[in-house]
Motif scaffolding. Structure first.
Motif, short mmCIF file in Angstrom:
data_model
loop_
_atom_site.label_atom_id
_atom_site.label_comp_id
_atom_site.label_asym_id
_atom_site.label_seq_id
_atom_site.Cartn_x
_atom_site.Cartn_y
_atom_site.Cartn_z
N ARG A 32 1.00 -1.19 0.24
CA ARG A 32 -0.03 -0.24 0.02
C ARG A 32 0.73 1.37 -0.05
O ARG A 32 0.31 2.42 -0.37
N GLY A 33 2.08 1.23 0.34
CA GLY A 33 3.07 2.17 0.58
C GLY A 33 3.23 2.59 1.95
O GLY A 33 2.52 2.40 2.76
N PRO A 34 4.62 3.09 2.17
CA PRO A 34 5.03 3.40 3.63
C PRO A 34 4.31 4.50 4.30
O PRO A 34 4.46 4.67 5.15
N GLU A 35 3.55 5.17 3.40
CA GLU A 35 2.83 6.50 3.89
C GLU A 35 1.52 6.13 4.43
O GLU A 35 0.79 7.13 5.06
N VAL A 36 1.23 4.72 4.42
CA VAL A 36 -0.08 4.33 4.99
C VAL A 36 -0.02 3.53 6.15
O VAL A 36 0.91 2.39 5.98
N LEU A 37 -0.75 3.41 7.04
CA LEU A 37 -0.76 2.58 8.14
C LEU A 37 -1.22 1.19 8.00
O LEU A 37 -2.17 0.96 7.15
N ALA A 38 -0.18 0.17 8.08
CA ALA A 38 -0.51 -1.31 7.91
C ALA A 38 -0.62 -2.02 9.47
O ALA A 38 0.13 -1.71 10.01
#
Length: 123
Positions: A32-38
């Motif tokens: 999802r990308g590192p700027e999104v919380l997983a």
């Protein structure tokens, strides 16, 4: 039936659950990308849950984590391990949500154990 005293088997299950939850969170963050919380989570015994967060807390991630609060709280009625090694940044909102998860299925005598980026809340 919940185990009352930690032993070598429980310690190993906890370690493996934290590793798997962290791996889930890292894979989701990469997708999802590192700027999104997983968020990754794994139960390691009845009433004991490991949750790992990766990335940066955004509004959508906060909403997802908040929506999971009651469910995760029931899974973590005896112990909640929160792994923040993949989490970037700081957030008071995150602390509030983690407190809600901890409080959703837990008695008021729960206390944090551990320091640094992995914190255990035990009964």
């Amino acid at each position: 039936m919940t185990e009352s005293a930690p032993g070598p088997q429980l310690e190993e299950r906890r370690r493996v659950a934290v590793e798997k939850a962290a791996s889930e969170a890292r894979v989701a963050s990469a997708r999802r990308g590192p700027e999104v919380l997983a968020i990754g989570f794994r139960c390691f015994s009845p009433g004991r849950l490991a949750v790992a967060l990766a990335g940066v807390l955004d509004d959508e991630g906060l909403a997802r984590l908040h929506a999971l609060t009651r469910y995760l709280g029931r899974l973590a009625r005896d112990e909640l391990v929160v792994d923040l090694t993949g989490f970037r940044g700081r957030s008071r909102s995150l602390l509030r949500v983690v407190s809600q998860v901890r409080g959703a299925g837990r008695p008021p005598d729960a206390r944090p154990a551990g320091r640094g980026r992995i914190v255990r809340f035990v009964r």
